[in-house]
Design a protein around this motif. Structure first.
Motif, PDB file in Angstrom:
ATOM      1  N   LYS A  92       0.849  -1.188   0.000  1.00  0.00           N
ATOM      2  CA  LYS A  92       0.000   0.000   0.000  1.00  0.00           C
ATOM      3  C   LYS A  92       0.886   1.239   0.000  1.00  0.00           C
ATOM      4  O   LYS A  92       1.752   1.406   0.853  1.00  0.00           O
ATOM      5  CB  LYS A  92      -0.914  -0.005   1.218  1.00  0.00           C
ATOM      6  N   TRP A  93       0.670   2.127  -0.966  1.00  0.00           N
ATOM      7  CA  TRP A  93       1.514   3.294  -1.129  1.00  0.00           C
ATOM      8  C   TRP A  93       1.461   4.215   0.081  1.00  0.00           C
ATOM      9  O   TRP A  93       2.457   4.821   0.450  1.00  0.00           O
ATOM     10  CB  TRP A  93       1.138   4.062  -2.397  1.00  0.00           C
ATOM     11  N   TRP A  94       0.323   4.300   0.726  1.00  0.00           N
ATOM     12  CA  TRP A  94       0.209   5.239   1.831  1.00  0.00           C
ATOM     13  C   TRP A  94       0.942   4.739   3.070  1.00  0.00           C
ATOM     14  O   TRP A  94       1.337   5.543   3.922  1.00  0.00           O
ATOM     15  CB  TRP A  94      -1.251   5.569   2.128  1.00  0.00           C
ATOM     16  N   HIS A  95       1.166   3.425   3.202  1.00  0.00           N
ATOM     17  CA  HIS A  95       1.981   2.915   4.315  1.00  0.00           C
ATOM     18  C   HIS A  95       3.418   3.419   4.172  1.00  0.00           C
ATOM     19  O   HIS A  95       4.032   3.847   5.149  1.00  0.00           O
ATOM     20  CB  HIS A  95       1.994   1.392   4.327  1.00  0.00           C
ATOM     21  N   ILE A  96       3.947   3.340   2.959  1.00  0.00           N
ATOM     22  CA  ILE A  96       5.322   3.782   2.707  1.00  0.00           C
ATOM     23  C   ILE A  96       5.444   5.273   3.005  1.00  0.00           C
ATOM     24  O   ILE A  96       6.392   5.716   3.663  1.00  0.00           O
ATOM     25  CB  ILE A  96       5.722   3.465   1.252  1.00  0.00           C
ATOM     26  N   LEU A  97       4.486   6.068   2.549  1.00  0.00           N
ATOM     27  CA  LEU A  97       4.488   7.502   2.799  1.00  0.00           C
ATOM     28  C   LEU A  97       4.362   7.792   4.291  1.00  0.00           C
ATOM     29  O   LEU A  97       5.106   8.615   4.843  1.00  0.00           O
ATOM     30  CB  LEU A  97       3.352   8.167   2.019  1.00  0.00           C
ATOM     31  N   PHE A  98       3.450   7.118   4.961  1.00  0.00           N
ATOM     32  CA  PHE A  98       3.222   7.338   6.390  1.00  0.00           C
ATOM     33  C   PHE A  98       4.478   7.030   7.207  1.00  0.00           C
ATOM     34  O   PHE A  98       4.904   7.836   8.032  1.00  0.00           O
ATOM     35  CB  PHE A  98       2.050   6.476   6.875  1.00  0.00           C
ATOM     36  N   PHE A  99       5.079   5.862   6.982  1.00  0.00           N
ATOM     37  CA  PHE A  99       6.271   5.505   7.749  1.00  0.00           C
ATOM     38  C   PHE A  99       7.459   6.392   7.391  1.00  0.00           C
ATOM     39  O   PHE A  99       8.299   6.692   8.243  1.00  0.00           O
ATOM     40  CB  PHE A  99       6.612   4.020   7.569  1.00  0.00           C
ATOM     41  N   GLY A 100       7.536   6.855   6.153  1.00  0.00           N
ATOM     42  CA  GLY A 100       8.584   7.805   5.768  1.00  0.00           C
ATOM     43  C   GLY A 100       8.440   9.120   6.503  1.00  0.00           C
ATOM     44  O   GLY A 100       9.432   9.705   6.966  1.00  0.00           O
ATOM     45  N   LEU A 101       7.199   9.599   6.642  1.00  0.00           N
ATOM     46  CA  LEU A 101       6.965  10.840   7.393  1.00  0.00           C
ATOM     47  C   LEU A 101       7.284  10.664   8.879  1.00  0.00           C
ATOM     48  O   LEU A 101       7.847  11.557   9.515  1.00  0.00           O
ATOM     49  CB  LEU A 101       5.519  11.304   7.207  1.00  0.00           C
ATOM     50  N   ILE A 102       6.935   9.523   9.435  1.00  0.00           N
ATOM     51  CA  ILE A 102       7.263   9.238  10.834  1.00  0.00           C
ATOM     52  C   ILE A 102       8.783   9.218  11.013  1.00  0.00           C
ATOM     53  O   ILE A 102       9.321   9.782  11.975  1.00  0.00           O
ATOM     54  CB  ILE A 102       6.639   7.909  11.302  1.00  0.00           C
ATOM     55  N   ASP A 103       9.509   8.585  10.076  1.00  0.00           N
ATOM     56  CA  ASP A 103      10.976   8.561  10.131  1.00  0.00           C
ATOM     57  C   ASP A 103      11.545   9.975  10.156  1.00  0.00           C
ATOM     58  O   ASP A 103      12.395  10.299  10.992  1.00  0.00           O
ATOM     59  CB  ASP A 103      11.559   7.819   8.933  1.00  0.00           C
ATOM     60  N   ARG A 104      11.097  10.816   9.238  1.00  0.00           N
ATOM     61  CA  ARG A 104      11.612  12.196   9.165  1.00  0.00           C
ATOM     62  C   ARG A 104      11.267  12.980  10.429  1.00  0.00           C
ATOM     63  O   ARG A 104      12.074  13.756  10.920  1.00  0.00           O
ATOM     64  CB  ARG A 104      11.046  12.923   7.942  1.00  0.00           C
ATOM     65  N   THR A 105      10.078  12.760  10.937  1.00  0.00           N
ATOM     66  CA  THR A 105       9.669  13.455  12.166  1.00  0.00           C
ATOM     67  C   THR A 105      10.561  13.056  13.331  1.00  0.00           C
ATOM     68  O   THR A 105      11.001  13.909  14.113  1.00  0.00           O
ATOM     69  CB  THR A 105       8.198  13.128  12.492  1.00  0.00           C
TER      70      THR A 105
END
Length: 122
Positions: A92-105
């Motif tokens: 799911k594309w939004w999982h990758i985006l979500f976890f990427g944003l959490i990483d950056r945060t």
């Protein structure tokens, strides 16, 4: 834009849109294409390492010089996310985006935490 074969190493070609957006192609070992709404068209130079190990000044646009000067911060953030990241494989594309944003945060929070702790000790 000129084709890659029309440019030799150190040559660059640019266009500026009516809105002030700069599109620039600079030939290093390969063509580098950059867009910027901040930089002008003033020429500058960077030191490039040749195949024999010597360093020479090469002409380049301002945007390339500034990118080379400041790219270390992005590389450091990518390294920290890669070392301690939460990224998981997912279809799911939004999982990758979500976890990427959490990483950056988390990386940004860690950097702010270190700056606060450093200021308290001085």
């Amino acid at each position: 834009m000129k084709t890659d074969k029309q440019l030799q190493r150190g040559d660059y070609y640019y266009r500026v849109s009516d809105d002030g957006l700069l599109f620039c192609k600079w030939m290093d070992n390969k063509a580098v294409t950059i867009a910027s709404n901040y930089h002008g068209t003033a020429p500058t130079s960077v030191k490039r390492t040749q195949k024999d190990g010597t360093r020479e000044q090469e002409a380049c646009p301002e945007v390339v010089r500034d990118y080379n000067m400041h790219m270390g911060g992005v590389d450091m953030a990518d390294m920290m996310c890669g070392s301690y990241g939460l990224s998981r494989k997912s279809k799911k594309w939004w999982h990758i985006l979500f976890f990427g944003l959490i990483d950056r945060t988390l990386v940004n929070a860690y950097i702010v935490y270190r700056q606060i702790c450093e200021n308290k000790t001085h």
